[in-house]
Motif scaffolding. Structure first.
Motif, PDB file in Angstrom:
ATOM      1  N   GLN A 199      21.789  29.112  44.422  1.00  0.00           N
ATOM      2  CA  GLN A 199      21.401  29.226  42.925  1.00  0.00           C
ATOM      3  C   GLN A 199      22.895  29.755  42.117  1.00  0.00           C
ATOM      4  O   GLN A 199      23.289  30.872  42.524  1.00  0.00           O
ATOM      5  CB  GLN A 199      20.315  30.078  42.512  1.00  0.00           C
ATOM      6  N   PHE A 200      23.262  29.141  41.155  1.00  0.00           N
ATOM      7  CA  PHE A 200      24.518  29.653  40.239  1.00  0.00           C
ATOM      8  C   PHE A 200      23.765  30.217  38.951  1.00  0.00           C
ATOM      9  O   PHE A 200      22.728  29.753  38.627  1.00  0.00           O
ATOM     10  CB  PHE A 200      25.313  28.364  39.856  1.00  0.00           C
ATOM     11  N   LEU A 201      24.401  31.042  38.298  1.00  0.00           N
ATOM     12  CA  LEU A 201      24.092  31.659  36.992  1.00  0.00           C
ATOM     13  C   LEU A 201      25.170  31.783  35.917  1.00  0.00           C
ATOM     14  O   LEU A 201      26.493  31.916  36.302  1.00  0.00           O
ATOM     15  CB  LEU A 201      23.587  32.920  37.465  1.00  0.00           C
ATOM     16  N   PHE A 202      24.800  31.338  34.789  1.00  0.00           N
ATOM     17  CA  PHE A 202      25.944  31.750  33.662  1.00  0.00           C
ATOM     18  C   PHE A 202      24.994  32.447  32.458  1.00  0.00           C
ATOM     19  O   PHE A 202      24.154  31.667  31.821  1.00  0.00           O
ATOM     20  CB  PHE A 202      26.546  30.300  33.093  1.00  0.00           C
ATOM     21  N   PRO A 203      24.658  33.664  32.356  1.00  0.00           N
ATOM     22  CA  PRO A 203      24.227  34.424  31.474  1.00  0.00           C
ATOM     23  C   PRO A 203      25.060  34.683  30.027  1.00  0.00           C
ATOM     24  O   PRO A 203      26.211  35.409  30.175  1.00  0.00           O
ATOM     25  CB  PRO A 203      23.834  35.743  32.003  1.00  0.00           C
ATOM     26  N   ALA A 204      25.001  33.928  28.994  1.00  0.00           N
ATOM     27  CA  ALA A 204      25.773  34.122  27.899  1.00  0.00           C
ATOM     28  C   ALA A 204      24.716  33.557  26.640  1.00  0.00           C
ATOM     29  O   ALA A 204      23.735  33.133  26.904  1.00  0.00           O
ATOM     30  CB  ALA A 204      26.900  33.227  28.003  1.00  0.00           C
ATOM     31  N   SER A 205      25.446  33.928  25.359  1.00  0.00           N
ATOM     32  CA  SER A 205      24.720  33.687  24.267  1.00  0.00           C
ATOM     33  C   SER A 205      25.127  32.164  24.007  1.00  0.00           C
ATOM     34  O   SER A 205      26.124  31.665  24.449  1.00  0.00           O
ATOM     35  CB  SER A 205      25.338  34.324  23.202  1.00  0.00           C
ATOM     36  N   PRO A 206      24.255  31.342  23.172  1.00  0.00           N
ATOM     37  CA  PRO A 206      24.555  30.018  22.962  1.00  0.00           C
ATOM     38  C   PRO A 206      25.496  29.813  21.999  1.00  0.00           C
ATOM     39  O   PRO A 206      25.411  29.208  20.680  1.00  0.00           O
ATOM     40  CB  PRO A 206      23.137  29.436  22.464  1.00  0.00           C
ATOM     41  N   ASN A 207      26.783  30.082  22.338  1.00  0.00           N
ATOM     42  CA  ASN A 207      27.994  29.729  21.270  1.00  0.00           C
ATOM     43  C   ASN A 207      29.177  28.812  21.782  1.00  0.00           C
ATOM     44  O   ASN A 207      29.341  28.899  23.166  1.00  0.00           O
ATOM     45  CB  ASN A 207      28.728  31.191  21.012  1.00  0.00           C
ATOM     46  N   SER A 208      29.444  28.007  21.210  1.00  0.00           N
ATOM     47  CA  SER A 208      30.445  26.898  21.573  1.00  0.00           C
ATOM     48  C   SER A 208      31.578  27.323  22.348  1.00  0.00           C
ATOM     49  O   SER A 208      31.912  26.533  23.387  1.00  0.00           O
ATOM     50  CB  SER A 208      30.911  26.115  20.474  1.00  0.00           C
ATOM     51  N   HIS A 209      32.151  28.553  22.117  1.00  0.00           N
ATOM     52  CA  HIS A 209      33.393  28.955  23.024  1.00  0.00           C
ATOM     53  C   HIS A 209      32.794  29.291  24.431  1.00  0.00           C
ATOM     54  O   HIS A 209      33.687  29.534  25.028  1.00  0.00           O
ATOM     55  CB  HIS A 209      33.968  30.143  22.146  1.00  0.00           C
ATOM     56  N   LYS A 210      31.600  29.625  24.484  1.00  0.00           N
ATOM     57  CA  LYS A 210      31.022  29.897  25.860  1.00  0.00           C
ATOM     58  C   LYS A 210      31.142  28.772  26.812  1.00  0.00           C
ATOM     59  O   LYS A 210      31.220  28.892  28.051  1.00  0.00           O
ATOM     60  CB  LYS A 210      29.736  30.308  25.814  1.00  0.00           C
ATOM     61  N   ASN A 211      31.488  27.714  26.333  1.00  0.00           N
ATOM     62  CA  ASN A 211      31.529  26.455  27.294  1.00  0.00           C
ATOM     63  C   ASN A 211      30.654  25.924  28.279  1.00  0.00           C
ATOM     64  O   ASN A 211      30.924  25.948  29.400  1.00  0.00           O
ATOM     65  CB  ASN A 211      33.131  26.578  27.850  1.00  0.00           C
ATOM     66  N   PHE A 212      29.457  26.030  27.745  1.00  0.00           N
ATOM     67  CA  PHE A 212      28.224  25.824  28.748  1.00  0.00           C
ATOM     68  C   PHE A 212      28.444  24.182  29.153  1.00  0.00           C
ATOM     69  O   PHE A 212      28.069  24.086  30.314  1.00  0.00           O
ATOM     70  CB  PHE A 212      27.074  25.819  27.935  1.00  0.00           C
ATOM     71  N   GLU A 213      29.212  23.331  28.347  1.00  0.00           N
ATOM     72  CA  GLU A 213      29.043  21.997  28.745  1.00  0.00           C
ATOM     73  C   GLU A 213      29.991  21.651  29.986  1.00  0.00           C
ATOM     74  O   GLU A 213      29.548  20.787  30.499  1.00  0.00           O
ATOM     75  CB  GLU A 213      29.484  21.129  27.523  1.00  0.00           C
ATOM     76  N   VAL A 214      30.874  22.426  30.440  1.00  0.00           N
ATOM     77  CA  VAL A 214      31.613  22.170  31.437  1.00  0.00           C
ATOM     78  C   VAL A 214      30.524  22.322  32.801  1.00  0.00           C
ATOM     79  O   VAL A 214      30.873  21.767  33.741  1.00  0.00           O
ATOM     80  CB  VAL A 214      32.950  23.226  31.776  1.00  0.00           C
ATOM     81  N   ILE A 215      29.786  23.387  32.635  1.00  0.00           N
ATOM     82  CA  ILE A 215      28.788  23.505  33.973  1.00  0.00           C
ATOM     83  C   ILE A 215      27.987  22.188  33.877  1.00  0.00           C
ATOM     84  O   ILE A 215      27.597  21.789  34.840  1.00  0.00           O
ATOM     85  CB  ILE A 215      27.864  24.826  33.680  1.00  0.00           C
ATOM     86  N   CYS A 216      27.288  21.842  32.587  1.00  0.00           N
ATOM     87  CA  CYS A 216      26.398  20.842  32.729  1.00  0.00           C
ATOM     88  C   CYS A 216      27.091  19.597  33.172  1.00  0.00           C
ATOM     89  O   CYS A 216      26.542  18.836  33.810  1.00  0.00           O
ATOM     90  CB  CYS A 216      26.163  20.409  31.177  1.00  0.00           C
ATOM     91  N   LYS A 217      28.196  19.453  32.904  1.00  0.00           N
ATOM     92  CA  LYS A 217      29.123  17.953  33.074  1.00  0.00           C
ATOM     93  C   LYS A 217      29.227  18.238  34.772  1.00  0.00           C
ATOM     94  O   LYS A 217      29.100  17.051  35.473  1.00  0.00           O
ATOM     95  CB  LYS A 217      30.370  17.897  32.470  1.00  0.00           C
TER      96      LYS A 217
END
Length: 372
Positions: A199-217
């Protein structure tokens, strides 16, 4: 009697509100023992209400940016005259107001001026793009009239000194303090390696600079590789919070390992820290990166953006690797190795020796700010 004024008219939530509360809690106790008067210029007293403090409330500056600028650079000068004989005026939110005081200081925690924004920031978070464009100019106004600047990290001190030509002796590094309850829990937590699912975890608010998309990709790449051991990625966004979150969910909700968990409270976050095998933190800009501090207490693997803030926050951690936050393939490779049980990419991050002036608590900070 010395007068200390804390100005924080723009602070209403999150980390900056925690800083305001901590600051006023300390000064409230100090006023019981010392011959000082504490005045706080705030949005609302109820946000940080402590004894032994005189409050000046004003909600008008928060309504529009032009109001905020007018209040900081015009109205506060009149306020400072009315208060009279101010020894220290300490602005807790980046701007250096035009005031009359014997000594002035500003807390600089907005790092957006170092953020390389992209076109999608204009779509999903135009305020952040504007902050990135104009924060430098907001900082610049009156900055040289301060006796001290306060920052959370040494890299920020170096950057502010370089950009604004300020002597580093006038920039105090005051490291953030993370959740002690979480680190106490970490000390008594067993390894979470027993589960078949990594299990990996990234706890953060949904702001574009948080860069969730690199994890999704990266997850998309890994799913196509049909790894022998299952894995899971917990993200603390649901997809319903804002345009950015909606875009993330629309494009990657079909990726089986991604769990769009949504917002979690502190107790649930502690549980996620205990359950997770690895923290991923790909944010492109931070003044600190609190989950890095909190998760490092568990001595588990961390995959962090290869940026100055992350390297400094992770100092002292024992199982860490850094990756290019723009490179999903590099992140996928690091994740795959961990899923396979290989930790060859992980290294200890050496502790950083920070030069004076440095303040490890509010007492040390105000000792520097108030000394003759």
């Amino acid at each position: 009697m010395k007068k200390i004024v804390i100005s924080a008219v723009n602070i209403v939530e999150a980390g900056t509100l925690a800083i305001l509360k901590d600051c006023l809690a300390y000064l409230s106790k100090l006023a019981e023992k010392e011959d000082i008067e504490i005045i706080a210029v705030v949005h609302k007293k109820a946000l940080a209400d402590f004894p032994n403090i005189t409050y000046i409330e004003t909600t008008w500056p928060k309504k529009r940016w032009i109001n905020r600028l007018w209040y900081e650079y015009v109205s506060l000068k009149k306020v400072s005259k009315e208060i009279g004989s101010v020894f220290l005026w300490f602005s807790l939110h980046d701007t250096s107001p035009s005031v009359i005081a014997n000594r002035r200081a500003v807390y600089c925690h907005n790092s957006y001026s170092f953020y390389r924004w992209k076109f999608h920031d204009l779509i999903f978070a135009p305020k952040i793009a504007l902050f990135a464009m104009f924060t430098k100019y907001i900082y610049q106004t009156n900055i040289h009239k301060n006796d001290y600047l306060v920052v959370q990290q040494n890299w920020f001190r170096e950057a502010m000194s370089r950009i604004f030509k300020i002597n580093k002796n006038r920039i105090i590094v005051a490291p953030a303090h993370f959740n002690k309850a979480i680190t106490d829990t970490a000390a008594n937590t067993k390894d979470s390696d027993s589960s078949d699912t990594y299990q990996f975890l990234f706890p953060a608010s949904p702001n574009s600079h948080k860069n969730f998309e690199v994890i999704c990709k990266a997850a998309e790449l890994l799913e196509k590789r049909h790894l022998f051991k299952p894995f899971k990625i917990v993200l603390t966004v649901s997809g319903a919070e804002n345009k950015y979150a909606s875009w993330l969910y629309k494009n990657w909700h079909q990726i089986q390992p991604i769990d769009f968990r949504g917002f979690v409270k502190k107790e649930e976050l502690k549980e996620l820290y205990q359950q997770s095998n690895c923290l991923i933190y790909p944010s492109k800009v931070e003044s600190w990166g609190l989950p890095i501090s909190e998760f490092s207490a568990y001595n588990k693997p961390m995959l962090l953006a290869d940026l100055p803030y992350a390297k400094e926050t992770a100092a002292g951690s024992i199982k860490t690797a850094f990756f290019n936050p723009e490179n999903a393939e590099e992140l996928a490779m690091l994740m795959e190795n961990l899923i396979k049980g290989e930790e060859k990419d992980l290294k200890a991050v050496p502790l950083l020796k920070i030069a004076e002036p440095i303040a490890n608590n509010w007492n040390e900070l105000f000792t520097i700010l108030m000394r003759d």
